[in-house]
Write a protein that holds these residues in place. Sequence first.
Motif, PDB file in Angstrom:
ATOM      1  N   SER A  40      24.488  73.364  -2.233  1.00  0.00           N
ATOM      2  CA  SER A  40      25.196  73.379  -3.513  1.00  0.00           C
ATOM      3  C   SER A  40      25.148  74.719  -4.236  1.00  0.00           C
ATOM      4  CB  SER A  40      24.616  72.298  -4.438  1.00  0.00           C
ATOM      5  OG  SER A  40      23.229  72.526  -4.645  1.00  0.00           O
ATOM      6  N   THR A  41      24.479  75.710  -3.639  1.00  0.00           N
ATOM      7  CA  THR A  41      24.278  76.980  -4.332  1.00  0.00           C
ATOM      8  C   THR A  41      24.992  78.127  -3.631  1.00  0.00           C
ATOM      9  OG1 THR A  41      22.096  76.238  -5.091  1.00  0.00           O
ATOM     10  CG2 THR A  41      22.560  78.600  -5.211  1.00  0.00           C
ATOM     11  N   TYR A  42      25.698  78.935  -4.430  1.00  0.00           N
ATOM     12  CA  TYR A  42      26.352  80.131  -3.900  1.00  0.00           C
ATOM     13  C   TYR A  42      25.403  81.325  -3.976  1.00  0.00           C
ATOM     14  CZ  TYR A  42      31.028  78.122  -3.613  1.00  0.00           C
ATOM     15  OH  TYR A  42      32.126  77.365  -3.262  1.00  0.00           O
ATOM     16  N   SER A  43      25.499  82.193  -3.019  1.00  0.00           N
ATOM     17  CA  SER A  43      24.765  83.457  -3.054  1.00  0.00           C
ATOM     18  C   SER A  43      25.759  84.603  -2.877  1.00  0.00           C
ATOM     19  CB  SER A  43      23.698  83.514  -1.959  1.00  0.00           C
ATOM     20  OG  SER A  43      24.294  83.374  -0.680  1.00  0.00           O
ATOM     21  N   THR A  44      25.450  85.732  -3.489  1.00  0.00           N
ATOM     22  CA  THR A  44      26.337  86.898  -3.405  1.00  0.00           C
ATOM     23  C   THR A  44      26.101  87.642  -2.102  1.00  0.00           C
ATOM     24  OG1 THR A  44      26.438  87.124  -5.809  1.00  0.00           O
ATOM     25  CG2 THR A  44      26.989  89.067  -4.495  1.00  0.00           C
ATOM     26  N   VAL A  45      27.162  87.845  -1.353  1.00  0.00           N
ATOM     27  CA  VAL A  45      27.089  88.546  -0.072  1.00  0.00           C
ATOM     28  C   VAL A  45      27.304  90.042  -0.268  1.00  0.00           C
ATOM     29  CG1 VAL A  45      28.131  88.745   2.219  1.00  0.00           C
ATOM     30  CG2 VAL A  45      27.854  86.497   1.155  1.00  0.00           C
ATOM     31  N   LYS A  46      28.281  90.395  -1.063  1.00  0.00           N
ATOM     32  CA  LYS A  46      28.554  91.797  -1.369  1.00  0.00           C
ATOM     33  C   LYS A  46      29.429  91.887  -2.608  1.00  0.00           C
ATOM     34  CE  LYS A  46      30.617  92.778   2.565  1.00  0.00           C
ATOM     35  NZ  LYS A  46      31.407  93.534   3.593  1.00  0.00           N
ATOM     36  N   THR A  47      29.518  93.077  -3.167  1.00  0.00           N
ATOM     37  CA  THR A  47      30.393  93.349  -4.307  1.00  0.00           C
ATOM     38  C   THR A  47      31.490  94.298  -3.869  1.00  0.00           C
ATOM     39  OG1 THR A  47      28.630  93.023  -5.934  1.00  0.00           O
ATOM     40  CG2 THR A  47      30.545  94.290  -6.639  1.00  0.00           C
ATOM     41  N   VAL A  48      32.726  93.927  -4.177  1.00  0.00           N
ATOM     42  CA  VAL A  48      33.868  94.781  -3.844  1.00  0.00           C
ATOM     43  C   VAL A  48      34.652  95.059  -5.126  1.00  0.00           C
ATOM     44  CG1 VAL A  48      34.062  94.006  -1.458  1.00  0.00           C
ATOM     45  CG2 VAL A  48      35.250  92.756  -3.264  1.00  0.00           C
ATOM     46  N   HIS A  49      35.454  96.114  -5.105  1.00  0.00           N
ATOM     47  CA  HIS A  49      36.237  96.497  -6.277  1.00  0.00           C
ATOM     48  C   HIS A  49      37.723  96.230  -6.056  1.00  0.00           C
ATOM     49  CE1 HIS A  49      32.544  98.539  -7.428  1.00  0.00           C
ATOM     50  NE2 HIS A  49      33.070  98.727  -8.633  1.00  0.00           N
ATOM     51  N   THR A  50      38.380  95.816  -7.107  1.00  0.00           N
ATOM     52  CA  THR A  50      39.830  95.621  -7.030  1.00  0.00           C
ATOM     53  C   THR A  50      40.529  96.961  -6.888  1.00  0.00           C
ATOM     54  OG1 THR A  50      39.989  95.690  -9.450  1.00  0.00           O
ATOM     55  CG2 THR A  50      39.767  93.528  -8.432  1.00  0.00           C
ATOM     56  N   ASN A  51      41.698  96.941  -6.228  1.00  0.00           N
ATOM     57  CA  ASN A  51      42.470  98.170  -6.099  1.00  0.00           C
ATOM     58  C   ASN A  51      43.415  98.339  -7.285  1.00  0.00           C
ATOM     59  OD1 ASN A  51      44.660  96.484  -5.667  1.00  0.00           O
ATOM     60  ND2 ASN A  51      44.853  96.932  -3.479  1.00  0.00           N
ATOM     61  N   SER A  52      44.369  99.219  -7.177  1.00  0.00           N
ATOM     62  CA  SER A  52      45.262  99.525  -8.302  1.00  0.00           C
ATOM     63  C   SER A  52      46.217  98.389  -8.650  1.00  0.00           C
ATOM     64  CB  SER A  52      46.067 100.791  -7.990  1.00  0.00           C
ATOM     65  OG  SER A  52      46.815 100.626  -6.802  1.00  0.00           O
ATOM     66  N   TYR A  53      46.247  97.339  -7.825  1.00  0.00           N
ATOM     67  CA  TYR A  53      47.068  96.157  -8.107  1.00  0.00           C
ATOM     68  C   TYR A  53      46.227  94.932  -8.452  1.00  0.00           C
ATOM     69  CZ  TYR A  53      50.710  98.966  -5.906  1.00  0.00           C
ATOM     70  OH  TYR A  53      51.590  99.987  -5.592  1.00  0.00           O
ATOM     71  N   GLY A  54      44.906  95.103  -8.457  1.00  0.00           N
ATOM     72  CA  GLY A  54      44.018  93.974  -8.695  1.00  0.00           C
ATOM     73  C   GLY A  54      43.637  93.227  -7.442  1.00  0.00           C
ATOM     74  N   ASN A  55      44.072  93.720  -6.266  1.00  0.00           N
ATOM     75  CA  ASN A  55      43.799  93.024  -5.005  1.00  0.00           C
ATOM     76  C   ASN A  55      42.376  93.280  -4.522  1.00  0.00           C
ATOM     77  OD1 ASN A  55      46.444  91.996  -4.788  1.00  0.00           O
ATOM     78  ND2 ASN A  55      47.165  93.935  -3.942  1.00  0.00           N
TER      79      ASN A  55
END
Length: 256
Positions: A205-220
Motif C-alpha cells: 500500500s506504500t509508494y516509494s520514490t524511485v527517481k526525480t525527473v524534471h519537466t521539459n519546456s512543454y511540461g512533459n
Amino acid sequence: MRTIAIGAALSGALAFTALSVPAAQADTVVGDTTVSNIVVNGGKDVVIGTTNKVTFKVTFTASDPSGIEDGESYLYKGTWSDPTAFWSDDRDEDTTCATGTKATCTTTYTIIPEYDLHYDAHAGAWRAGAYAKANDGNSAKTTNLGGFSLKRYSKLTVNASPEPVAKGKTITVSGKLTRASWDDRKYHGYTNQPVKLQFRKAGTSTYSTVKTVHTNSYGNLKATVTASTDGYWRYYFPGTSTTAVAKSTSDFVDVK
C-alpha cells in the motif's frame, strides 16, 4: 457573499470604494472589543482551477463583554493600503457569529474563477483580517491577523510501457504536468519542475520514490527504469508557492 477581485492596475484607494465601511479604514478598536485567531480553509491551501467554483470558510474569534452583534472578514494579496486583489463579505448575513461574549464568527466564501480571478499573479501568499461589532456598539478591526496560500490547480498524467514487460527489460514512464492559468482559463505545461517517479509493489500500500525527473519546456516527463516486479507507477509533484500538489493516477505493469 460578494467577492471582489482587483487587478494590479487599480490603486488601493479605488479598490476600497467598493467595500463596506469597516474595510475602508485602518485598524481600529472602539471599547473593549477584540478579534483574533483567524483561520482560512481550515489551515489548508485554497486551490482553484479554471472553471469550477470553490467554496471555503474563514473563521475568527470575536470577544466583547456585551456579546457580538456581527462581523466581517477580509482576504487580500499585497498590502492592506494597496492590494492587488481583495475579497470580502460585504453583507452582514454572509458572516455569522455565535452568541456569547467570546464568539466564533464564520464567513463562507464562494470563488468563481471567471469572475474573481483574472491574473496568474494573484497566486501565492495572501493575508487575512477581520472586523466585529459588539452589542453595545463597540467594535474592532485588525487587517493582518494571519495568512494563507492561494494556489493554481495542477494535473499530472502517467503512462508506463510496454505492458506487460519481461523482467530485466526497460520500462519507459511518460507523463505531463499542467497547471491552471487564470489569465486565459486554460491549462498549460509547467516547465522545468522536479517531479517524483514513484512505485508501489503489487500487494502493498506504500509508494516509494524511485527517481526525480524534471519537466521539459512543454511540461512533459519521461523516465526509464528496469522492470523487476509487478506493480504500480505514478508521478508525484510536491507543488510550489503558487501551484498545488498533484498526483497522477497509477499505471499497473505486469512483469513476466
